[in-house]
Design an enzyme around this catalytic site. Structure first.
Site, PDB file in Angstrom:
ATOM      1  N   GLU A 194       6.250   6.801  12.028  1.00  0.00           N
ATOM      2  CA  GLU A 194       5.943   7.760  13.080  1.00  0.00           C
ATOM      3  C   GLU A 194       6.962   8.880  12.943  1.00  0.00           C
ATOM      4  O   GLU A 194       8.153   8.657  13.130  1.00  0.00           O
ATOM      5  CB  GLU A 194       6.056   7.069  14.437  1.00  0.00           C
ATOM      6  CG  GLU A 194       5.624   7.915  15.603  1.00  0.00           C
ATOM      7  CD  GLU A 194       5.632   7.122  16.899  1.00  0.00           C
ATOM      8  OE1 GLU A 194       6.724   6.921  17.465  1.00  0.00           O
ATOM      9  OE2 GLU A 194       4.546   6.695  17.331  1.00  0.00           O
ATOM     10  N   HIS A 222      20.712  28.404  11.535  1.00  0.00           N
ATOM     11  CA  HIS A 222      20.216  27.340  10.666  1.00  0.00           C
ATOM     12  C   HIS A 222      19.864  27.890   9.288  1.00  0.00           C
ATOM     13  O   HIS A 222      19.356  29.000   9.162  1.00  0.00           O
ATOM     14  CB  HIS A 222      18.959  26.715  11.301  1.00  0.00           C
ATOM     15  CG  HIS A 222      18.261  25.777  10.386  1.00  0.00           C
ATOM     16  ND1 HIS A 222      17.117  26.125   9.685  1.00  0.00           N
ATOM     17  CD2 HIS A 222      18.553  24.512  10.019  1.00  0.00           C
ATOM     18  CE1 HIS A 222      16.740  25.100   8.950  1.00  0.00           C
ATOM     19  NE2 HIS A 222      17.588  24.121   9.131  1.00  0.00           N
ATOM     20  N   HIS A 233      19.669  31.612   9.904  1.00  0.00           N
ATOM     21  CA  HIS A 233      18.858  32.368  10.836  1.00  0.00           C
ATOM     22  C   HIS A 233      18.916  31.783  12.244  1.00  0.00           C
ATOM     23  O   HIS A 233      19.144  30.590  12.419  1.00  0.00           O
ATOM     24  CB  HIS A 233      17.391  32.368  10.383  1.00  0.00           C
ATOM     25  CG  HIS A 233      17.193  32.870   9.007  1.00  0.00           C
ATOM     26  ND1 HIS A 233      16.303  32.308   8.131  1.00  0.00           N
ATOM     27  CD2 HIS A 233      17.762  33.892   8.320  1.00  0.00           C
ATOM     28  CE1 HIS A 233      16.313  32.956   6.977  1.00  0.00           C
ATOM     29  NE2 HIS A 233      17.207  33.927   7.067  1.00  0.00           N
ATOM     30  N   LYS A 289      14.933  23.585  16.805  1.00  0.00           N
ATOM     31  CA  LYS A 289      14.134  23.209  15.641  1.00  0.00           C
ATOM     32  C   LYS A 289      14.289  21.728  15.333  1.00  0.00           C
ATOM     33  O   LYS A 289      15.380  21.173  15.458  1.00  0.00           O
ATOM     34  CB  LYS A 289      14.569  24.015  14.408  1.00  0.00           C
ATOM     35  CG  LYS A 289      14.344  25.502  14.540  1.00  0.00           C
ATOM     36  CD  LYS A 289      14.883  26.260  13.343  1.00  0.00           C
ATOM     37  CE  LYS A 289      14.658  27.751  13.517  1.00  0.00           C
ATOM     38  NZ  LYS A 289      15.273  28.514  12.420  1.00  0.00           N
ATOM     39  N   TYR A 291       9.236  22.357   9.673  1.00  0.00           N
ATOM     40  CA  TYR A 291       9.969  22.323  10.939  1.00  0.00           C
ATOM     41  C   TYR A 291       9.133  22.759  12.123  1.00  0.00           C
ATOM     42  O   TYR A 291       8.222  23.570  12.010  1.00  0.00           O
ATOM     43  CB  TYR A 291      11.258  23.126  10.860  1.00  0.00           C
ATOM     44  CG  TYR A 291      11.147  24.594  10.537  1.00  0.00           C
ATOM     45  CD1 TYR A 291      11.296  25.559  11.524  1.00  0.00           C
ATOM     46  CD2 TYR A 291      10.939  25.011   9.230  1.00  0.00           C
ATOM     47  CE1 TYR A 291      11.230  26.913  11.216  1.00  0.00           C
ATOM     48  CE2 TYR A 291      10.877  26.356   8.914  1.00  0.00           C
ATOM     49  CZ  TYR A 291      11.015  27.307   9.925  1.00  0.00           C
ATOM     50  OH  TYR A 291      10.946  28.632   9.616  1.00  0.00           O
ATOM     51  N   ASP A 300      18.599  38.269   3.430  1.00  0.00           N
ATOM     52  CA  ASP A 300      19.646  37.288   3.755  1.00  0.00           C
ATOM     53  C   ASP A 300      20.996  37.658   3.140  1.00  0.00           C
ATOM     54  O   ASP A 300      22.037  37.270   3.662  1.00  0.00           O
ATOM     55  CB  ASP A 300      19.231  35.885   3.319  1.00  0.00           C
ATOM     56  CG  ASP A 300      18.181  35.268   4.243  1.00  0.00           C
ATOM     57  OD1 ASP A 300      17.841  35.893   5.271  1.00  0.00           O
ATOM     58  OD2 ASP A 300      17.696  34.169   3.929  1.00  0.00           O
ATOM     59  N   GLN A 303       5.314  25.600  17.774  1.00  0.00           N
ATOM     60  CA  GLN A 303       4.996  26.203  16.479  1.00  0.00           C
ATOM     61  C   GLN A 303       5.523  25.314  15.360  1.00  0.00           C
ATOM     62  O   GLN A 303       6.637  24.816  15.437  1.00  0.00           O
ATOM     63  CB  GLN A 303       5.665  27.584  16.404  1.00  0.00           C
ATOM     64  CG  GLN A 303       5.413  28.360  15.143  1.00  0.00           C
ATOM     65  CD  GLN A 303       6.020  29.767  15.205  1.00  0.00           C
ATOM     66  OE1 GLN A 303       6.026  30.396  16.240  1.00  0.00           O
ATOM     67  NE2 GLN A 303       6.525  30.227  14.085  1.00  0.00           N
ATOM     68  N   ASP A 304       4.707  25.104  14.330  1.00  0.00           N
ATOM     69  CA  ASP A 304       5.122  24.387  13.125  1.00  0.00           C
ATOM     70  C   ASP A 304       5.178  25.382  11.975  1.00  0.00           C
ATOM     71  O   ASP A 304       4.304  26.239  11.842  1.00  0.00           O
ATOM     72  CB  ASP A 304       4.126  23.288  12.749  1.00  0.00           C
ATOM     73  CG  ASP A 304       4.201  22.074  13.652  1.00  0.00           C
ATOM     74  OD1 ASP A 304       5.111  21.984  14.493  1.00  0.00           O
ATOM     75  OD2 ASP A 304       3.315  21.195  13.521  1.00  0.00           O
ATOM     76  N   ASN A 305       6.212  25.252  11.131  1.00  0.00           N
ATOM     77  CA  ASN A 305       6.379  26.117   9.966  1.00  0.00           C
ATOM     78  C   ASN A 305       6.632  25.251   8.736  1.00  0.00           C
ATOM     79  O   ASN A 305       7.204  24.163   8.852  1.00  0.00           O
ATOM     80  CB  ASN A 305       7.575  27.057  10.155  1.00  0.00           C
ATOM     81  CG  ASN A 305       7.389  27.976  11.340  1.00  0.00           C
ATOM     82  OD1 ASN A 305       6.346  28.587  11.519  1.00  0.00           O
ATOM     83  ND2 ASN A 305       8.401  28.066  12.172  1.00  0.00           N
ATOM     84  N   ARG A 332       0.815  -1.223   0.000  1.00  0.00           N
ATOM     85  CA  ARG A 332       0.000   0.000   0.000  1.00  0.00           C
ATOM     86  C   ARG A 332       0.847   1.271   0.000  1.00  0.00           C
ATOM     87  O   ARG A 332       0.363   2.339  -0.307  1.00  0.00           O
ATOM     88  CB  ARG A 332      -0.909   0.029   1.224  1.00  0.00           C
ATOM     89  CG  ARG A 332      -1.881  -1.127   1.291  1.00  0.00           C
ATOM     90  CD  ARG A 332      -2.554  -1.193   2.634  1.00  0.00           C
ATOM     91  NE  ARG A 332      -1.519  -1.472   3.647  1.00  0.00           N
ATOM     92  CZ  ARG A 332      -1.710  -1.377   4.955  1.00  0.00           C
ATOM     93  NH1 ARG A 332      -2.870  -0.993   5.425  1.00  0.00           N
ATOM     94  NH2 ARG A 332      -0.741  -1.672   5.785  1.00  0.00           N
TER      95      ARG A 332
END
Length: 183
Positions: A28, A119, A62, A72, A132, A170, A47-49, A23
């Site tokens: 996980e 990072h 950064h 992160k 992340y 940047d 927080q998720d980005n 399938r």
């Protein structure tokens, strides 16, 4: 999951257990108990980005400073990136050193970067979706950054400089010697 600490203390490459069958696959991608046991500390992500970028896009390097510093947990949902963490902890034995990790949808590796690191990543595939988790909320006043081509860092981005796509912001980041201190 297999947790492998890198030469930079506290940074881990994480390889999930992938169960394949006719399938497709199951894995996980995050379990708080397994994660905390693997990295040896309590980390609460808040927080998720997610970003989507084209080949040659370089985002970074950064970090957040002071009480707003962030750990992160990064991964690639589609495509392939060269992910880089730079140790900017002033008291660290590996201050100013970096590690590069190839992350892709194919290898499903994740990279944990604790507080005190800059990072960034470079998209190597035609397109990439990068995801992340952060353990602290973003704070504009606490932004810090390093220029991607700092000669003292000597990061091999494995890409021709004239083909990089970098934001104006940047491109104006300082080198490590001139950068805002992480704490």
């Amino acid at each position: 999951m297999v947790f492998t600490e890198t030469k930079l203390k506290g940074c881990y490459i994480i390889e999930p257990k992938i169960i394949n069958d006719e399938r497709g696959y199951f894995m996980e991608s995050f379990n708080e108990q397994t994660f905390e046991k693997g990295v040896g500390q309590r980390v609460h992500f808040v927080q998720d980005n997610q970003s989507y970028s084209s080949k040659g896009v370089l985002r970074g390097l950064h970090y957040q400073t002071g009480e707003h510093a962030q750990a992160k947990l990064v991964r690639v949902l589609s495509g392939e990136v060269l992910d880089v963490a730079v140790d900017i902890r002033p008291e660290s034995e590996t201050y100013g050193q970096h590690i590069s990790v190839l992350l892709s949808a194919e290898n499903q590796k994740q990279f944990y970067i604790p507080r005190g690191f800059a990072h960034g990543f470079l998209v190597l595939s035609d397109k990439a979706t990068f995801f992340y988790k952060c353990d602290n909320f973003y704070n504009k006043e606490s932004e810090g950054g390093l220029i991607y081509n700092d000669v003292d860092l000597a990061i091999d981005w494995q890409f021709q400089t004239d083909q990089l796509i970098i934001s104006e912001k940047d491109q104006l980041l300082p080198n490590l010697k001139s950068a805002k201190k992480v704490w």
